[in-house]
Scaffold this active site. Structure first.
Site, PDB file in Angstrom:
ATOM      1  N   GLU A  72       0.943  -1.067   0.573  1.00 39.28           N
ATOM      2  CA  GLU A  72      -0.110  -0.024   0.002  1.00 39.28           C
ATOM      3  C   GLU A  72       0.746   1.356  -0.018  1.00 39.28           C
ATOM      4  OE1 GLU A  72      -3.466   0.074   2.422  1.00 39.28           O
ATOM      5  OE2 GLU A  72      -3.592   2.052   2.996  1.00 39.28           O
ATOM      6  N   LYS A 101      -7.196  -1.306  11.218  1.00 38.38           N
ATOM      7  CA  LYS A 101      -7.237  -1.804   9.719  1.00 38.38           C
ATOM      8  C   LYS A 101      -6.014  -0.693   9.800  1.00 38.38           C
ATOM      9  CE  LYS A 101      -6.302  -2.145   5.559  1.00 38.38           C
ATOM     10  NZ  LYS A 101      -5.269  -1.202   5.115  1.00 38.38           N
ATOM     11  N   ASP A 154       3.819 -14.220  11.749  1.00 34.10           N
ATOM     12  CA  ASP A 154       2.772 -15.405  10.647  1.00 34.10           C
ATOM     13  C   ASP A 154       1.141 -13.916  10.600  1.00 34.10           C
ATOM     14  OD1 ASP A 154      -0.194 -16.725   9.971  1.00 34.10           O
ATOM     15  OD2 ASP A 154       0.993 -18.354  10.920  1.00 34.10           O
ATOM     16  N   HIS A 192      -2.746  10.337   0.566  1.00 36.66           N
ATOM     17  CA  HIS A 192      -2.961   9.452  -0.222  1.00 36.66           C
ATOM     18  C   HIS A 192      -2.380   9.160  -1.775  1.00 36.66           C
ATOM     19  CE1 HIS A 192      -4.675   5.331   1.956  1.00 36.66           C
ATOM     20  NE2 HIS A 192      -3.806   6.479   2.894  1.00 36.66           N
TER      21      HIS A 192
HETATM   22  C1  MEV Z   1      -5.832   2.514   4.669  1.00 35.81           C
HETATM   23  O1  MEV Z   1      -5.218   2.088   4.772  1.00 35.81           O
HETATM   24  C2  MEV Z   1      -6.363   3.125   6.447  1.00 35.81           C
HETATM   25  C3  MEV Z   1      -7.168   4.408   7.053  1.00 35.81           C
HETATM   26  O2  MEV Z   1      -8.786   3.878   7.230  1.00 35.81           O
HETATM   27  C4  MEV Z   1      -7.241   4.112   8.248  1.00 35.81           C
HETATM   28  C5  MEV Z   1      -7.661   5.136   9.212  1.00 35.81           C
HETATM   29  O3  MEV Z   1      -9.100   5.599   8.367  1.00 35.81           O
HETATM   30  O4  MEV Z   1      -7.207   5.038  10.496  1.00 35.81           O
HETATM   31  C6  MEV Z   1      -6.535   5.150   7.063  1.00 35.81           C
END
Ligand code: MEV
Length: 438
Positions: free
Chosen positions: A85, A280, A296, A393
């Protein structure tokens, strides 16, 4: 294909590739040539990768990047991260640099206990089973002596074995719930070997226990397996500083920033839809280091998300507060990791990553990984509560768009220059490339 291929795994690698190319591709030679392009030119390295799994046809790359400037407990570290990513390593590096001038990260391993269970059915008088367990407990330890000797030399071994009554959940269901210390190894093989021996001992000793009736002697073992839920294998990572120290170019009003940040964390604490995405983001950092160090990541993911729900509702893994003018941000997560065994001494890049971290113990690795998770979460929340996530991003994603359109060096240079001062969106970049090509 509408019929099974029996004996596929016995074909040579070359034959497997030829068969797949013929069966699924309109241009088989192109498919074969692409697969072979990704073979390693060093035959020894390729053999190693071929033998990690069954039916290897090629290698699947993900980039290995590094995030420098991580000040952890007063010492600088560079953290290896394997991830595809685009913004993750950049965000980690930025967060590391930010906190390096504000006291750095503080970490602590809270405990390191691993868990395994033998799940079995017993049809009979519970008090007799209790008595049987008390009388047999020592035998579980002695029967696993040959498995545990080496682990004991390293300071680990079986910590305790408990009999757990689960008949309120499923008729006749009981467990041996076993806790382990596995020191620098993740311990999966060690734990599973011990558990399978416990299962044998359980069945054999039941046959010799005079108080059991014939039915009670027939204990049925359903399965013996470690648990990837390790709520007592916990590490904590934290950053904190006086609110006014948060000020920098992009944070002109640190008090407002700190308050919005804490609010954002509170939302993730109470709102599962947000918590999942919040976590995430933490896992972006965690998985990248877990993969780079040959651990793992599926086990870690499963355990961490289960922990995120340990209070009965899925919630944020990280927390933040402002107290007496001090902003603090921390997380506590369960991480069962190893720095010996498994891939750690096999995969050349894993060895390299571990050396970059100065060959850490498993406890030290837990701390690096937790820090990478916290840094990632800080980076995401900082963007989300200020400029929004897309600005950073899309800047990072620009390279992917340029590659997708096979931009040459001159075009890439022009595009990067232009988008330094313009909002990046997929269509804006495409339009600009097209305008250059006219
Ligand atoms: C993207 O990979 C992760 C985010 O969505 C985490 C978040 O929203 O805190 C930017």
């Amino acid at each position: 294909m509408n019929q099974p291929f029996s004996g596929f795994s016995k074909l040579s690698k070359e034959d497997k590739i030829n068969w797949i190319a013929d069966a699924y591709f309109s241009t088989p030679n192109e498919a074969i040539s692409l697969l072979k392009k990704y073979w390693n030119s060093d035959a020894k390295i390729q053999k190693l990768h071929d033998e990690f799994i069954e039916n290897t046809i090629t290698n699947f790359y993900i980039p290995l990047g590094v995030a420098p400037n991580f000040l952890i407990n007063g010492k600088y570290n560079t953290i290896p991260m394997a991830i595809e990513e685009s913004s993750v390593v950049a965000a980690a590096s930025k967060a590391a640099k930010f906190w390096s001038t504000r006291g750095g990260f503080k970490t602590k391993v809270i405990n390191t206990e691993k868990i395994g269970q033998v799940h079995f059915l017993y049809k009979g008088d519970e008090s007799k089973l209790d008595l049987f367990f008390i009388q047999t407990k020592a035998k579980f330890f002695t029967d696993t002596d040959s498995i545990t000797t080496n682990m004991q030399k390293r300071g680990g071994g079986i910590l305790d074995i408990e009999l757990r009554d689960k008949t309120n959940l499923i008729d006749n269901y009981y467990q041996l719930h076993v806790t382990f210390e596995t020191k620098d190894s993740m311990g999966a093989n060690f734990i599973n070997s011990c558990l399978e021996q416990f299962a044998k001992t359980l069945k054999e000793e039941a046959q010799n226990f005079d108080l059991f009736s014939e039915t009670e002697k027939e204990i049925e073992v359903i399965m013996s397996i470690l648990s990837n839920y390790v709520p007592n294998c916990l590490v904590r990572a934290e950053v904190s500083c006086p609110i006014e120290d948060l000020e920098e170019k992009h944070i002109p009003n640190p008090k407002e920033f700190a308050e919005r940040f804490v609010q954002a964390v509170q939302i993730a604490e109470v709102e599962p839809y947000r918590a999942v995405t919040h976590n995430k983001g933490i896992m972006n950092g965690i998985d990248a280091v877990v993969i780079a160090t040959g651990n793992d990541f599926r086990a870690v993911e499963a355990g961490v998300h289960a922990y995120a729900a340990h209070k009965g509702q899925y919630s944020s893994l990280s927390h933040a507060k402002i107290e007496n003018g001090i902003f603090s941000f921390w997380l506590e997560i369960p991480l069962a990791l190893g720095t010996v065994g498994g891939l750690t001494s096999l995969h050349p890049l894993v060895k390299l990553s571990l050396e970059m971290l100065e060959n850490p113990s498993a406890e030290e690795l837990m701390q690096f990984v937790a820090v990478a998770g916290l840094a990632q979460n800080f980076g995401a929340l900082r963007s989300l509560t200020t400029s929004g996530i897309q600005e950073g991003h899309m800047k990072m994603h620009l390279n992917n768009i340029l590659n997708q359109f096979e931009a040459n060096e001159e075009e890439s240079h022009e595009v990067r220059k232009y988008f330094k001062h313009h909002v990046v969106s997929h269509s804006a970049v495409v339009n600009y490339i097209e305008s250059l090509r006219k």
